[in-house]
Motif scaffolding. Sequence first.
Motif, PDB file in Angstrom:
ATOM      1  N   LEU A  56      -3.778  -1.673   6.805  1.00 15.21           N
ATOM      2  CA  LEU A  56      -3.848  -1.204   5.420  1.00 15.21           C
ATOM      3  C   LEU A  56      -4.389   0.222   5.361  1.00 15.21           C
ATOM      4  O   LEU A  56      -3.926   1.040   4.558  1.00 15.21           O
ATOM      5  CB  LEU A  56      -4.728  -2.146   4.592  1.00 15.21           C
ATOM      6  CG  LEU A  56      -4.250  -3.608   4.514  1.00 15.21           C
ATOM      7  CD1 LEU A  56      -5.239  -4.436   3.715  1.00 15.21           C
ATOM      8  CD2 LEU A  56      -2.859  -3.702   3.908  1.00 15.21           C
ATOM      9  N   ARG A  57      -5.369   0.533   6.206  1.00 18.71           N
ATOM     10  CA  ARG A  57      -5.907   1.891   6.252  1.00 18.71           C
ATOM     11  C   ARG A  57      -4.825   2.869   6.711  1.00 18.71           C
ATOM     12  O   ARG A  57      -4.652   3.949   6.149  1.00 18.71           O
ATOM     13  CB  ARG A  57      -7.114   1.959   7.185  1.00 18.71           C
ATOM     14  CG  ARG A  57      -7.827   3.318   7.172  1.00 18.71           C
ATOM     15  CD  ARG A  57      -8.882   3.393   8.261  1.00 18.71           C
ATOM     16  NE  ARG A  57      -9.893   2.362   8.122  1.00 18.71           N
ATOM     17  CZ  ARG A  57     -10.956   2.469   7.331  1.00 18.71           C
ATOM     18  NH1 ARG A  57     -11.123   3.564   6.593  1.00 18.71           N
ATOM     19  NH2 ARG A  57     -11.841   1.501   7.267  1.00 18.71           N
ATOM     20  N   ALA A  58      -4.079   2.488   7.744  1.00 24.15           N
ATOM     21  CA  ALA A  58      -3.021   3.360   8.249  1.00 24.15           C
ATOM     22  C   ALA A  58      -1.934   3.588   7.207  1.00 24.15           C
ATOM     23  O   ALA A  58      -1.300   4.649   7.170  1.00 24.15           O
ATOM     24  CB  ALA A  58      -2.421   2.774   9.520  1.00 24.15           C
ATOM     25  N   ALA A  59      -1.716   2.599   6.345  1.00 19.57           N
ATOM     26  CA  ALA A  59      -0.711   2.734   5.286  1.00 19.57           C
ATOM     27  C   ALA A  59      -1.182   3.639   4.153  1.00 19.57           C
ATOM     28  O   ALA A  59      -0.375   4.093   3.353  1.00 19.57           O
ATOM     29  CB  ALA A  59      -0.338   1.355   4.742  1.00 19.57           C
ATOM     30  N   ILE A  87       0.835  -1.199   0.000  1.00 18.60           N
ATOM     31  CA  ILE A  87       0.000   0.000   0.000  1.00 18.60           C
ATOM     32  C   ILE A  87       0.872   1.252   0.000  1.00 18.60           C
ATOM     33  O   ILE A  87       0.620   2.215  -0.738  1.00 18.60           O
ATOM     34  CB  ILE A  87      -0.952   0.005   1.212  1.00 18.60           C
ATOM     35  CG1 ILE A  87      -1.915  -1.190   1.144  1.00 18.60           C
ATOM     36  CG2 ILE A  87      -1.730   1.324   1.282  1.00 18.60           C
ATOM     37  CD1 ILE A  87      -2.839  -1.198  -0.050  1.00 18.60           C
ATOM     38  N   HIS A  88       1.936   1.262   0.803  1.00 20.61           N
ATOM     39  CA  HIS A  88       2.862   2.384   0.795  1.00 20.61           C
ATOM     40  C   HIS A  88       3.462   2.578  -0.598  1.00 20.61           C
ATOM     41  O   HIS A  88       3.596   3.711  -1.071  1.00 20.61           O
ATOM     42  CB  HIS A  88       3.988   2.153   1.805  1.00 20.61           C
ATOM     43  CG  HIS A  88       3.621   2.475   3.214  1.00 20.61           C
ATOM     44  ND1 HIS A  88       3.134   3.707   3.604  1.00 20.61           N
ATOM     45  CD2 HIS A  88       3.685   1.718   4.354  1.00 20.61           C
ATOM     46  CE1 HIS A  88       2.917   3.709   4.908  1.00 20.61           C
ATOM     47  NE2 HIS A  88       3.233   2.514   5.394  1.00 20.61           N
ATOM     48  N   CYS A  89       3.837   1.495  -1.245  1.00 21.37           N
ATOM     49  CA  CYS A  89       4.404   1.577  -2.593  1.00 21.37           C
ATOM     50  C   CYS A  89       3.437   2.273  -3.545  1.00 21.37           C
ATOM     51  O   CYS A  89       3.813   3.186  -4.272  1.00 21.37           O
ATOM     52  CB  CYS A  89       4.739   0.169  -3.092  1.00 21.37           C
ATOM     53  SG  CYS A  89       5.275   0.077  -4.816  1.00 21.37           S
ATOM     54  N   GLY A  90       2.174   1.833  -3.531  1.00 21.05           N
ATOM     55  CA  GLY A  90       1.190   2.428  -4.427  1.00 21.05           C
ATOM     56  C   GLY A  90       0.936   3.886  -4.143  1.00 21.05           C
ATOM     57  O   GLY A  90       0.864   4.719  -5.057  1.00 21.05           O
TER      58      GLY A  90
END
Length: 284
Positions: free
Chosen positions: A207-210, A183-186
């Motif tokens: 995932l939300r936090a990311a 998720i960070h990558c995207g």
Amino acid sequence: MSGGPPISLACFGLFGTAAQDDGMLERAFAEACATQGIVPGTADYAHHMVAVHQTLGEPPVAVFRGLFPGNPGRAEAAALSFERSFRAAIDRHGLTPVPGAREAIERLRESGVRVCMITGLSRRLLGIVLDTLGWWRLVDLALSPEDVPRGCPWPDQMLAAMLRLGVEDVREAAYAGSTASGIHCGRRAGARIVAGVLTGGHTRERLRAAGATHFITDINEFPVLLADAGPEAADVGGSGAGYTGEAGAGVPGAAVPAARRPEAEPFVPPQASASWIAPSRRVP
């Protein structure tokens, strides 16, 4: 809130999103740790496996460097052991796709969306995985951390996919993955849609936090999500005014706070690689 162009590139995380590892990844990490004296039933083992789970999606060598700080030789040895263990597990047990993954990818490609598979595994293991699944010609591009300066959570792999597949605007890109690093990558690459997949990996909260913009519980929902993301959809890549997401799987429209958005990281242009690209095709 400004509009964005139609999605032309979909990137997928590999395990937990498109393929199932049935615990083989975790076992390979555990076996690699055991070669370094970290054995089950000890406090060190519990600590190391928690760290492994937290760093899902990152290159194994980076994970082991974090587990054995200041000892690069030990980290490299553990990474080699992981590689051998995971390959042996694939040889013994094979691999299966997540139900509906092939069909979802085929629908995307039939609609003209190019597909890239992103993984933290080495290029060699990535090739074995694609061989085992029979997916070499299913995707347009498959990238490992060896194809770029940095793997997830950095944006390099997704930006490399955009460059290699001719994407002209980062808002044409979308990502679906089940790990915070993906998720960070995207998000750091500027993708307009970054969907957290709730079929494995990390929890909805992680995932939300990311920075996940949407959540899906089935990979079959991803083509529908992208088809709905026409020019009228929210621009989540540039304005900084917040972005449209899903409060729950399959429930569109609730806002995920803009404050969750990770800050962009500087990008180093990708190096040349031998990653496979599918033959060009005409889309009807």
